[in-house]
Scaffold this motif. Structure first.
Motif, PDB file in Angstrom:
ATOM      1  N   UNK B 239       0.866  -1.223   0.190  1.00  0.00           N
ATOM      2  CA  UNK B 239       0.149  -0.133   0.121  1.00  0.00           C
ATOM      3  C   UNK B 239       0.932   1.314   0.021  1.00  0.00           C
ATOM      4  N   UNK B 248      -1.896   6.359  -5.185  1.00  0.00           N
ATOM      5  CA  UNK B 248      -3.201   5.914  -4.321  1.00  0.00           C
ATOM      6  C   UNK B 248      -3.277   6.766  -3.294  1.00  0.00           C
ATOM      7  N   UNK B 249      -4.247   6.774  -2.400  1.00  0.00           N
ATOM      8  CA  UNK B 249      -4.130   7.747  -0.836  1.00  0.00           C
ATOM      9  C   UNK B 249      -4.830   6.707   0.049  1.00  0.00           C
ATOM     10  N   UNK B 250      -3.880   5.683   0.379  1.00  0.00           N
ATOM     11  CA  UNK B 250      -4.199   4.762   1.509  1.00  0.00           C
ATOM     12  C   UNK B 250      -3.542   5.543   2.921  1.00  0.00           C
ATOM     13  N   UNK B 256      -7.059  12.116   2.165  1.00  0.00           N
ATOM     14  CA  UNK B 256      -8.339  11.170   2.577  1.00  0.00           C
ATOM     15  C   UNK B 256      -7.801   9.755   3.404  1.00  0.00           C
ATOM     16  N   UNK B 258      -5.378   7.411   6.131  1.00  0.00           N
ATOM     17  CA  UNK B 258      -5.201   7.270   7.572  1.00  0.00           C
ATOM     18  C   UNK B 258      -3.592   6.842   7.714  1.00  0.00           C
ATOM     19  N   UNK B 261      -3.032   3.854  10.306  1.00  0.00           N
ATOM     20  CA  UNK B 261      -3.171   2.581   9.950  1.00  0.00           C
ATOM     21  C   UNK B 261      -2.116   1.963   9.381  1.00  0.00           C
ATOM     22  N   UNK B 265      -0.221  -1.456  10.826  1.00  0.00           N
ATOM     23  CA  UNK B 265       0.304  -2.551  10.126  1.00  0.00           C
ATOM     24  C   UNK B 265       1.872  -2.900  10.353  1.00  0.00           C
TER      25      UNK B 265
END
Lengths: 195, 577
Positions: B239, B248-250, B256, B258, B261, B265
């Motif tokens: 990710x 991407x925008x994980x 947006x 987090x 998160x 992980x």
């Protein structure tokens, strides 16, 4: 080297009396590790979902629930065919190879149908970058698709080796186990990602 | 029919019949499948990487003690280079030194020898494991030389700093770091599966679960912990890599995502990882202490249970790294309790090792000194961890040098003191020669004293409020603490002394490797199977195919009453007395 009419069997690897065959054990350990990988993706997905006020976001296309449900069915059928076919092949029954080949073809059909859906969704504006919604969708479904391709490669190799260079019963079982993992993981992903 | 006979082939097929042909130079040294050579590849690669890890430590310690001054062998350290140095020091020491040496090298060398097998169950998979590891090391080293330099976002790689090249300023370096870590984990995953399958399926006849030497247990439990925890980190790494390179925008809150998160992980892997490297080191203590106390390991079963208990608990403590990250305070309470709980099995394990010493006839050889050093120093690391596990106290300690001192008091005893214990103990078996004991003791005392000289002052500077990862305190009026400067200098000077004493080790190693006195097959008079090979170092296959060992008793039968010798090897039949 043992040969029979139907399957070209090779001897087994190391195992202890009454123990699990090494290759099976290794595959099971690997599958456990994979389960943790997907568990992390699923929980990350749940967090990403909780962080957004709307899920899916208003400007994003909806996922194809019905056609994917059908596709899920295709994959489950593939799982059954591979299990039954693999067992028969290991018992050196001639119907085993046909069933296993059918199951592999069904698995390939699943991946192809998924690919068609992807192309459609991309056309509707759902991309990796468009939102966390799209990002998680392609990440999780793509990770599963890669695992499915790896499983199909293993099954294809088993089929080929069974009639040419030979394959051990352990190797057949390992490929089958891995495919069962790919198949039964999918309904969980479908439930979490699509529904 | 074929089916009935499939099961009888046993060991012979594991290598596809390679026993009969003499390996070429290439097959033996460059791409070996023999577990002993793969172990050496891991060992030397890991020790080579330790030179880089040590050099980085030298750079930033010099900067802390003598801010902005010219550093010998380098020059002036810029802020970017400082960040890269602390990041690469942490990554290298944990992923490219502790893990390959403690788990991969010793696991590869010891597991087949100690369980009486001719090799790993999957020798070619084992070779693949090392090749992937080597590839990861090459990617990491290459990342130091790309434009903008190496990744400098700390070894924990917290986003958003790590997730965007505009923040980290090292777009290439951070992606290469991530790829290197992921490839390395694939290598250890393959290796770990091999370890567990080998220990389960290739044990010598007669070896029951409680006859297995403790280090084999420890490496297998550590491999299980690694395998159960690495999946989430790989998921996170994918990710983060997507965030870095595919938009991407994980994890980036601006888009947006987090960032917390990632911390979950990462630490879901990162905390079990501590025990992944700790358990093999304690396993070495469990092997070495009984041999030099000439006494049975005290409470074998309990040592095993404490290791399993630690392993299980280690999956429920990760969020104690995030007490100040904005997690729910009720969750912080839960993680405080689990964190403090985990000290119970580890404390019990240390008590059991001390109980093993009680009443023994102790010989202070170099390996024994190192083994006791692990217990002594790790105790300090463990006890200071209890303060940090309590969420209230951790609010104050967080991100200070107290943390740095704490985890170096866990990692250094594990990764270096433990490695030196194992290395000096199994050196005669690995290379067939004895190391010089006097030089070994000089190295031991020099390393131990200077190690404490580095990190005991840092407890004090941390309590005094010194913040981690600050390039130069003088740049920040509210962080500058000139009265602590003397402690920083003591710490840095101790590091220089520690580095100097490693040359004693390097000299001793190479001198002993070529000119040390020839060791017998069992120089320490130990009971476990690796000391029963007919040749020293063992040849390919370890034992002759027609004379593979059988096991008749537990691994620690020392000073058994009624026997002439004070040790009773595992492979001696009962009748022979």
């Amino acid at each position: 080297m043992t040969t029979a009419g139907v399957v070209h069997l090779r001897p087994q690897g190391v195992r202890r009396e009454g123990g699990v065959p090494s290759l099976t054990l290794a595959t099971m350990l690997f599958v456990c590790c994979e389960l943790m990988f997907f568990a992390a993706l699923i929980s990350a997905h749940a967090i990403g979902r909780a962080n957004l006020p709307m899920w899916p976001p208003l400007d994003q296309p909806r996922l194809p629930i019905e056609s994917t449900a059908f596709n899920t069915l295709v994959l489950l059928v593939s799982g059954v065919l591979v299990t039954v076919g693999g067992r028969r092949l290991e018992a050196e029954e001639s119907s085993g190879r046909r069933l296993l080949a059918l199951g592999t073809a069904a698995g390939l059909g699943f991946v192809l149908l998924q690919g068609v859906e992807w192309v459609r969704l991309l056309g509707q504006g759902l991309t990796l970058q468009s939102s966390a919604y799209g990002g998680f969708f392609y990440l999780i479904v793509g990770a599963h698709a890669l695992h499915a391709l790896a499983g199909l490669a293993a099954l294809g190799w088993t089929l080929r080796a069974a009639s040419t260079v030979g394959v051990s019963r352990d190797a057949m079982l390992a490929a089958r186990l891995y495919w069962v993992f790919v198949v039964f993981l999918w309904p969980v992903l479908y439930w979490r990602v699509y529904l | 029919m074929s089916v009935a006979h499939d099961h009888d082939h046993g060991h012979d097929d594991a290598h596809g019949g390679h026993h009969h042909h003499e390996p070429t130079f290439m097959e033996r040294y460059i791409i070996p499948t023999d577990h002993k050579y793969i172990a050496q590849q891991y060992l030397w690669t890991g020790m080579f990487m330790a030179l880089f890890g040590g050099f980085y430590a030298y750079l930033f310690r010099m900067q802390m003690a003598f801010p902005d001054m010219w550093i010998p062998f380098f020059g002036r350290l810029s802020a970017m280079e400082y960040n890269a140095a602390i990041t690469q020091h942490g990554s290298v020491m944990i992923f490219w030194v502790a893990m390959p040496v403690l788990i991969a090298a010793f696991g590869n060398f010891l597991i087949p020898l100690m369980i009486g097998a001719d090799d790993m169950v999957f020798p070619r998979l084992n070779r693949l494991s090392y090749q992937l590891f080597l590839l990861s090391a090459i990617i990491l080293i290459a990342s130091w030389f790309v434009p903008n330099g190496a990744f400098g976002g700390a070894w924990t790689a917290y986003p958003p700093l790590s997730g965007d090249g505009n923040y980290s300023l090292t777009p290439m370096g951070s992606s290469m770091w991530l790829v290197a870590v992921a490839v390395e984990f694939a290598a250890f995953l393959v290796g770990g599966i091999n370890f567990i399958v080998t220990a389960m399926n290739a044990r010598a006849p007669g070896m029951r679960w409680n006859d297995v030497p403790m280090i084999v247990w420890m490496i297998c439990i550590a491999s299980l912990l690694f395998m159960a925890s690495v999946g989430p980190l790989i998921a996170g790494a994918v990710m983060l890599f997507f965030d870095q390179n595919l938009g991407t925008n994980f994890f980036d809150p601006r888009r947006g995502g987090d960032p917390i998160l990632w911390q979950h992980l990462f630490w879901f892997f990162g905390h079990p990882e501590v025990y992944v490297v700790l358990l093999p080191a304690t396993g070495m203590v469990a092997e070495i202490v009984p041999v030099f106390a000439r006494k049975k390991l005290f409470a074998y079963d309990s040592v095993l249970y404490t290791a399993i208990g630690t392993g299980v608990l280690s999956f429920f403590v990760w969020a104690h790294h995030q007490f100040v990250a904005g997690i729910d305070p009720r969750m912080a309470n839960v993680f405080t309790i689990t964190t403090v709980l985990i000290s119970i099995p580890i404390a019990e394990m240390i008590f059991l090792y001390i109980a093993t010493l009680y009443g023994g006839s102790i010989r202070f050889t170099t390996p024994m000194l190192w083994a006791l050093g692990v217990v002594f120093s790790f105790l300090i690391g463990g006890v200071t961890g209890i303060y940090r596990g309590a969420s209230g106290a951790d609010m104050y300690f967080h991100d200070t040098y107290f943390v740095v001192a704490h985890f170096h008091f866990t990692f250094f005893p594990i990764a270096f003191i433990g490695t030196f214990a194992g290395f000096t103990y199994w050196f005669p078996k690995m290379f067939g020669r004895m190391m010089n004991d006097t030089l070994g003791k000089v190295h031991f005392w020099g390393t131990m004293i200077s190690f404490h000289g580095i990190f005991l002052p840092l407890f004090a500077t941390g309590l005094g409020g010194d913040h981690r990862r600050i390039y130069n305190y003088n740049h920040f009026a509210d962080l500058a603490t000139p009265d602590l400067q003397m402690l920083r200098i003591i710490s840095t000077v101790s590091l220089l002394i520690l580095i100097a004493f490693q040359f004693v080790f390097i000299y001793n190693t190479f001198k002993s490797l070529f000119w040390g006195p020839i060791a017998g097959t069992n120089p320490w008079k130990a009971t476990t199977l690796e000391w029963t090979t007919p040749e020293n170092p063992p040849s390919h296959g370890n034992w002759p195919p027609n004379a593979m060992p059988s096991v008749y008793r537990g691994a620690y039968e020392y000073s058994v009453p009624g026997r002439d010798e004070d040790y009773w090897p595992q492979n001696v039949p009962n009748k022979a007395g």
